[in-house]
Scaffold this motif. Structure first.
Motif, PDB file in Angstrom:
ATOM      1  N   LEU A 149     -19.609 171.705  42.886  1.00  0.00           N
ATOM      2  CA  LEU A 149     -20.634 171.808  41.838  1.00  0.00           C
ATOM      3  C   LEU A 149     -21.102 173.245  41.621  1.00  0.00           C
ATOM      4  CD1 LEU A 149     -22.733 168.638  42.725  1.00  0.00           C
ATOM      5  CD2 LEU A 149     -20.892 168.823  41.050  1.00  0.00           C
ATOM      6  N   THR A 150     -20.238 174.215  41.900  1.00  0.00           N
ATOM      7  CA  THR A 150     -20.594 175.626  41.715  1.00  0.00           C
ATOM      8  C   THR A 150     -20.019 176.195  40.418  1.00  0.00           C
ATOM      9  OG1 THR A 150     -18.674 176.318  43.008  1.00  0.00           O
ATOM     10  CG2 THR A 150     -20.768 176.053  44.189  1.00  0.00           C
ATOM     11  N   GLY A 151     -19.396 175.364  39.614  1.00  0.00           N
ATOM     12  CA  GLY A 151     -18.799 175.818  38.361  1.00  0.00           C
ATOM     13  C   GLY A 151     -17.311 176.040  38.505  1.00  0.00           C
ATOM     14  N   GLY A 152     -16.608 175.987  37.409  1.00  0.00           N
ATOM     15  CA  GLY A 152     -15.165 176.137  37.425  1.00  0.00           C
ATOM     16  C   GLY A 152     -14.484 174.861  37.891  1.00  0.00           C
ATOM     17  N   SER A 153     -13.183 174.842  37.769  1.00  0.00           N
ATOM     18  CA  SER A 153     -12.408 173.667  38.154  1.00  0.00           C
ATOM     19  C   SER A 153     -12.257 173.593  39.668  1.00  0.00           C
ATOM     20  CB  SER A 153     -11.016 173.718  37.527  1.00  0.00           C
ATOM     21  OG  SER A 153     -10.210 172.683  38.037  1.00  0.00           O
ATOM     22  N   PRO A 154     -12.527 172.442  40.271  1.00  0.00           N
ATOM     23  CA  PRO A 154     -12.312 172.285  41.710  1.00  0.00           C
ATOM     24  C   PRO A 154     -10.849 172.475  42.091  1.00  0.00           C
ATOM     25  CG  PRO A 154     -13.615 170.462  40.847  1.00  0.00           C
ATOM     26  CD  PRO A 154     -13.136 171.251  39.680  1.00  0.00           C
ATOM     27  N   LEU A 155      -9.950 172.256  41.149  1.00  0.00           N
ATOM     28  CA  LEU A 155      -8.518 172.408  41.442  1.00  0.00           C
ATOM     29  C   LEU A 155      -8.119 173.871  41.602  1.00  0.00           C
ATOM     30  CD1 LEU A 155      -7.114 169.776  38.944  1.00  0.00           C
ATOM     31  CD2 LEU A 155      -7.434 169.533  41.402  1.00  0.00           C
ATOM     32  N   ALA A 156      -8.898 174.791  41.038  1.00  0.00           N
ATOM     33  CA  ALA A 156      -8.560 176.216  41.116  1.00  0.00           C
ATOM     34  C   ALA A 156      -8.545 176.720  42.557  1.00  0.00           C
ATOM     35  CB  ALA A 156      -9.536 177.036  40.281  1.00  0.00           C
ATOM     36  N   ASN A 157      -9.265 176.057  43.450  1.00  0.00           N
ATOM     37  CA  ASN A 157      -9.313 176.473  44.857  1.00  0.00           C
ATOM     38  C   ASN A 157      -8.246 175.820  45.718  1.00  0.00           C
ATOM     39  OD1 ASN A 157     -11.594 178.035  44.302  1.00  0.00           O
ATOM     40  ND2 ASN A 157     -12.924 176.260  44.521  1.00  0.00           N
ATOM     41  N   MET A 158      -7.412 174.997  45.131  1.00  0.00           N
ATOM     42  CA  MET A 158      -6.368 174.303  45.892  1.00  0.00           C
ATOM     43  C   MET A 158      -5.046 175.069  45.752  1.00  0.00           C
ATOM     44  SD  MET A 158      -7.281 170.355  45.835  1.00  0.00           S
ATOM     45  CE  MET A 158      -6.201 170.283  47.220  1.00  0.00           C
ATOM     46  N   GLU A 159      -4.761 175.920  46.732  1.00  0.00           N
ATOM     47  CA  GLU A 159      -3.574 176.781  46.679  1.00  0.00           C
ATOM     48  C   GLU A 159      -2.286 175.989  46.445  1.00  0.00           C
ATOM     49  OE1 GLU A 159      -3.427 180.188  46.779  1.00  0.00           O
ATOM     50  OE2 GLU A 159      -5.600 180.130  46.652  1.00  0.00           O
ATOM     51  N   SER A 160      -2.136 174.855  47.115  1.00  0.00           N
ATOM     52  CA  SER A 160      -0.897 174.082  46.994  1.00  0.00           C
ATOM     53  C   SER A 160      -0.729 173.484  45.590  1.00  0.00           C
ATOM     54  CB  SER A 160      -0.861 172.961  48.023  1.00  0.00           C
ATOM     55  OG  SER A 160      -1.941 172.071  47.818  1.00  0.00           O
ATOM     56  N   PHE A 161      -1.822 173.289  44.877  1.00  0.00           N
ATOM     57  CA  PHE A 161      -1.746 172.729  43.536  1.00  0.00           C
ATOM     58  C   PHE A 161      -1.554 173.830  42.489  1.00  0.00           C
ATOM     59  CE2 PHE A 161      -3.548 170.987  39.598  1.00  0.00           C
ATOM     60  CZ  PHE A 161      -2.853 169.792  39.519  1.00  0.00           C
ATOM     61  N   VAL A 162      -2.177 174.982  42.715  1.00  0.00           N
ATOM     62  CA  VAL A 162      -2.160 176.063  41.735  1.00  0.00           C
ATOM     63  C   VAL A 162      -0.904 176.930  41.862  1.00  0.00           C
ATOM     64  CG1 VAL A 162      -3.385 178.135  40.967  1.00  0.00           C
ATOM     65  CG2 VAL A 162      -4.670 176.112  41.611  1.00  0.00           C
ATOM     66  N   ASN A 163      -0.477 177.240  43.057  1.00  0.00           N
ATOM     67  CA  ASN A 163       0.655 178.151  43.273  1.00  0.00           C
ATOM     68  C   ASN A 163       1.958 177.376  43.383  1.00  0.00           C
ATOM     69  OD1 ASN A 163      -0.906 180.531  43.258  1.00  0.00           O
ATOM     70  ND2 ASN A 163      -1.594 180.049  45.320  1.00  0.00           N
ATOM     71  N   VAL A 164       2.554 177.100  42.230  1.00  0.00           N
ATOM     72  CA  VAL A 164       3.823 176.370  42.184  1.00  0.00           C
ATOM     73  C   VAL A 164       4.901 177.248  41.559  1.00  0.00           C
ATOM     74  CG1 VAL A 164       2.732 174.110  42.073  1.00  0.00           C
ATOM     75  CG2 VAL A 164       3.241 175.325  39.972  1.00  0.00           C
ATOM     76  N   LYS A 165       6.155 176.916  41.860  1.00  0.00           N
ATOM     77  CA  LYS A 165       7.274 177.686  41.309  1.00  0.00           C
ATOM     78  C   LYS A 165       7.368 177.500  39.802  1.00  0.00           C
ATOM     79  CE  LYS A 165      10.360 177.727  45.262  1.00  0.00           C
ATOM     80  NZ  LYS A 165      11.678 177.334  45.766  1.00  0.00           N
TER      81      LYS A 165
END
Length: 110
Positions: A83-99
């Motif tokens: 609840l600090t703003g922005g997408s909670p998914l942005a902090n999930m390295e395995s979800f964001v950093n894909v080939k």
């Protein structure tokens, strides 16, 4: 046109809605009201998920759509909602950093 609707028979949908709202207001059990639940849901969904079409950002290729064979993209099950703003998914390295599906580059390799 309404049918089998007592005093609202043969009224258009819009006219009947207005007449029913006034009837409810006159009899003390309701009245006209506008709600935007679907719109609210759409905004909430986008804050969590992001754009409606899943895209991958590649430093070499730019924005690349997720290939059709990889759809639907499933959301991770254990996401920390801060609840600090922005997408909670942005902090999930395995979800964001894909080939990149075009060149195979990982964002950390660029």
């Amino acid at each position: 046109m309404l049918i089998h609707s007592n005093e609202w028979d043969e009224m258009s949908n819009q006219a009947a809605k207005e007449a029913m709202a006034l009837y409810a207001q006159k009899h003390g059990f309701g009245g006209p009201k506008t709600t935007y639940r679907l719109k609210d849901w759409g905004i909430s969904r986008q804050r969590y998920w992001g754009t409606p079409i899943p895209m991958i950002y590649c430093p070499k290729c730019g924005l690349v759509p997720v290939p059709e064979k990889d759809l639907p993209v499933l959301l991770p099950e254990k996401v920390e909602i801060t609840l600090t703003g922005g997408s909670p998914l942005a902090n999930m390295e395995s979800f964001v950093n894909v080939k990149c599906p075009k060149c195979g580059t990982l964002p950390s390799q660029a």
